[in-house]
Motif scaffolding. Sequence first.
Motif, PDB file in Angstrom:
ATOM      1  N   SER A   1       6.551   6.879  -1.348  1.00 30.59           N
ATOM      2  CA  SER A   1       5.361   6.000  -1.245  1.00 30.59           C
ATOM      3  C   SER A   1       4.389   6.431  -0.151  1.00 30.59           C
ATOM      4  CB  SER A   1       5.823   4.568  -0.960  1.00 30.59           C
ATOM      5  OG  SER A   1       6.608   4.573   0.230  1.00 30.59           O
ATOM      6  N   SER A   2       4.690   7.546   0.524  1.00 30.89           N
ATOM      7  CA  SER A   2       3.861   7.882   1.693  1.00 30.89           C
ATOM      8  C   SER A   2       2.530   8.520   1.301  1.00 30.89           C
ATOM      9  CB  SER A   2       4.627   8.858   2.596  1.00 30.89           C
ATOM     10  OG  SER A   2       4.857  10.068   1.889  1.00 30.89           O
ATOM     11  N   HIS A   3       1.610   8.517   2.258  1.00 32.92           N
ATOM     12  CA  HIS A   3       0.323   9.212   2.088  1.00 32.92           C
ATOM     13  C   HIS A   3       0.512  10.682   2.450  1.00 32.92           C
ATOM     14  CE1 HIS A   3      -1.287   5.038   2.327  1.00 32.92           C
ATOM     15  NE2 HIS A   3      -2.152   5.535   1.468  1.00 32.92           N
TER      16      HIS A   3
ATOM     17  N   LEU B   1     -14.245  -1.252   5.443  1.00 35.84           N
ATOM     18  CA  LEU B   1     -13.800  -0.286   4.416  1.00 35.84           C
ATOM     19  C   LEU B   1     -13.148   0.884   5.138  1.00 35.84           C
ATOM     20  CD1 LEU B   1     -17.034  -0.401   2.229  1.00 35.84           C
ATOM     21  CD2 LEU B   1     -14.921  -1.757   1.962  1.00 35.84           C
ATOM     22  N   GLN B   2     -11.847   0.835   5.227  1.00 38.15           N
ATOM     23  CA  GLN B   2     -11.093   1.771   6.068  1.00 38.15           C
ATOM     24  C   GLN B   2     -10.725   3.034   5.303  1.00 38.15           C
ATOM     25  OE1 GLN B   2      -8.265   0.114   9.209  1.00 38.15           O
ATOM     26  NE2 GLN B   2      -6.955   0.608   7.486  1.00 38.15           N
ATOM     27  N   VAL B   3     -10.912   4.176   5.950  1.00 43.26           N
ATOM     28  CA  VAL B   3     -10.576   5.460   5.343  1.00 43.26           C
ATOM     29  C   VAL B   3      -9.085   5.729   5.528  1.00 43.26           C
ATOM     30  CG1 VAL B   3     -10.862   7.005   7.322  1.00 43.26           C
ATOM     31  CG2 VAL B   3     -11.648   7.743   5.058  1.00 43.26           C
ATOM     32  N   ASN B   4      -8.567   6.812   4.965  1.00 41.14           N
ATOM     33  CA  ASN B   4      -7.131   7.122   5.055  1.00 41.14           C
ATOM     34  C   ASN B   4      -6.665   7.119   6.513  1.00 41.14           C
ATOM     35  OD1 ASN B   4      -8.300   8.245   2.592  1.00 41.14           O
ATOM     36  ND2 ASN B   4      -6.230   9.020   2.198  1.00 41.14           N
ATOM     37  N   LEU B   5      -5.651   6.334   6.812  1.00 37.09           N
ATOM     38  CA  LEU B   5      -5.095   6.271   8.170  1.00 37.09           C
ATOM     39  C   LEU B   5      -3.947   7.264   8.317  1.00 37.09           C
ATOM     40  CD1 LEU B   5      -4.727   2.486   9.073  1.00 37.09           C
ATOM     41  CD2 LEU B   5      -6.659   4.030   9.445  1.00 37.09           C
TER      42      LEU B   5
ATOM     43  N   ARG C   1       6.668  15.657   6.928  1.00 41.62           N
ATOM     44  CA  ARG C   1       8.099  15.577   6.620  1.00 41.62           C
ATOM     45  C   ARG C   1       8.562  16.778   5.805  1.00 41.62           C
ATOM     46  NH1 ARG C   1      11.637  10.436   4.514  1.00 41.62           N
ATOM     47  NH2 ARG C   1      13.462  11.625   3.850  1.00 41.62           N
ATOM     48  N   LYS C   2       7.799  17.144   4.767  1.00 42.36           N
ATOM     49  CA  LYS C   2       8.190  18.261   3.887  1.00 42.36           C
ATOM     50  C   LYS C   2       8.270  19.558   4.677  1.00 42.36           C
ATOM     51  CE  LYS C   2       6.158  16.885  -0.551  1.00 42.36           C
ATOM     52  NZ  LYS C   2       5.132  17.237  -1.551  1.00 42.36           N
ATOM     53  N   ILE C   3       7.241  19.800   5.507  1.00 41.89           N
ATOM     54  CA  ILE C   3       7.193  21.073   6.237  1.00 41.89           C
ATOM     55  C   ILE C   3       8.261  21.101   7.329  1.00 41.89           C
ATOM     56  CG2 ILE C   3       5.745  22.511   7.751  1.00 41.89           C
ATOM     57  CD1 ILE C   3       3.329  21.589   5.984  1.00 41.89           C
TER      58      ILE C   3
ATOM     59  N   GLY D   1     -10.387  -3.624   4.022  1.00 40.89           N
ATOM     60  CA  GLY D   1     -10.375  -3.049   2.686  1.00 40.89           C
ATOM     61  C   GLY D   1     -10.178  -1.547   2.767  1.00 40.89           C
ATOM     62  N   SER D   2     -10.483  -0.884   1.675  1.00 39.52           N
ATOM     63  CA  SER D   2     -10.204   0.550   1.589  1.00 39.52           C
ATOM     64  C   SER D   2     -11.379   1.282   0.966  1.00 39.52           C
ATOM     65  CB  SER D   2      -8.966   0.757   0.714  1.00 39.52           C
ATOM     66  OG  SER D   2      -8.862   2.118   0.370  1.00 39.52           O
ATOM     67  N   ILE D   3     -11.570   2.522   1.421  1.00 43.73           N
ATOM     68  CA  ILE D   3     -12.672   3.290   0.830  1.00 43.73           C
ATOM     69  C   ILE D   3     -12.318   3.730  -0.589  1.00 43.73           C
ATOM     70  CG2 ILE D   3     -13.623   4.090   3.002  1.00 43.73           C
ATOM     71  CD1 ILE D   3     -11.936   6.692   1.255  1.00 43.73           C
TER      72      ILE D   3
ATOM     73  N   VAL E   1       0.844  -1.206   0.000  1.00 43.85           N
ATOM     74  CA  VAL E   1       0.000   0.000   0.000  1.00 43.85           C
ATOM     75  C   VAL E   1       0.875   1.251   0.000  1.00 43.85           C
ATOM     76  CG1 VAL E   1      -0.155   0.082   2.534  1.00 43.85           C
ATOM     77  CG2 VAL E   1      -1.982   1.067   1.165  1.00 43.85           C
ATOM     78  N   GLY E   2       0.326   2.345  -0.554  1.00 41.70           N
ATOM     79  CA  GLY E   2       1.064   3.618  -0.539  1.00 41.70           C
ATOM     80  C   GLY E   2       0.169   4.744  -0.989  1.00 41.70           C
ATOM     81  N   GLY E   3       0.737   5.925  -1.048  1.00 42.69           N
ATOM     82  CA  GLY E   3      -0.040   7.102  -1.417  1.00 42.69           C
ATOM     83  C   GLY E   3      -0.314   7.175  -2.910  1.00 42.69           C
TER      84      GLY E   3
END
Length: 310
Positions: free
Chosen positions: A179-181, A164-168, A188-190, A108-110, A68-70
């Motif tokens: 690969s991050s969300h 059906l799991q939403v963004n964690l 991290r960027k900020i 699963g995923s939404i 899984v990834g963003g």
Amino acid sequence: MNLVEKKILVTGGAGFLGSFVVEKLFEKGIPKENIFIPRLKDFDLRYRANCQKVVKGQELVIHLAANVGGIGYNQEKPAELFYDNLIMGVELMEAARRAGVEKFVSVGSICSYPKFTPVPFREENFWAGYPEETNAPYGLAKKMLTVQAAAYCQQYGFNAISLLQVNLYGPRDNFNPQSSHVIPALIRKIYEAKKSGSDYVEVWGTGRPTREFLYVEDAAEGIILAAEKYNKPEPVNLGSGFEISIKDLASKIAGLLDFKGEIRWDASKPDGQPRRLLDVSKAEKEFGFIAKTTFDEGLKKTIDWYTSLF
Ligand code: GFB
């Protein structure tokens, strides 16, 4: 299902979500020797023989192992995301059924929902259309596992449930920019922009899409409640029931990190699904789940965990 005496297999149990699920199982008094966490280096679950090995003697399977990834990772690796997630789930559920496992919890995923699902997303609209393109291969692979669960319930009376799991988000998330969300990516960027004294940070897309986020410890709580109390094949949303635009999210994280620089939008990157907001009433009705962690609390805990690494 009373989990305390059960032999429990938690695939992905050493991962981001899995580690919190395992910790909550320990907190509930389940002895360490009753929980089996297969590691990828020993059991690659894309292979049937490994699935057959890991389910042996188990009474409950909580299947959290996933590739899984963003959104960037989904764009880059649609084939791997489709194949790995489909084959792991299909083989594991079949092996579990044959081995006499009592219950199978599939997460699963939404992103399996149609691209333009009426907001808030309700489970009855699950099949009303094709998912948003960037997420579709992964989302449809996961969606097939909900079909498998319902079919196994119908033909074999196998107790397989689908969440059906939403963004964690939360501590121990994947902060690798490739690969991050979005939440770990922006933290991290900020953080790095602040540390380097940069006067701007680049954020993907237009900022207009909205997302719903579920703090990882709440997700773990919801999965365990469903494992204990939910025994129907119909998929159930697992979320927190709020919506925030990526623009407001970026500002919120910048505020929490006290970053005063400019936020620049890279519209060459995809927005993905336009809106996400779940109706979370079914999880509450069916197994008493309500997410407890406020978004600000969850973000602060995630930021504190990440910044404490340096
Ligand atoms: O979290 P994310 O990568 O995945 O992106 P999805 C969410 C939104 O954040 C998109 C924006 O509109 C991105 O354009 N965004 C802004 C960023 N800046 C960034 C950044 O630096 N990195 C990232 N990653 N996004 C996920 C799926 O879709 O939904 C998962 O990729 C899973 O597989 C999950 O299904 C539920 O929210 O679009």
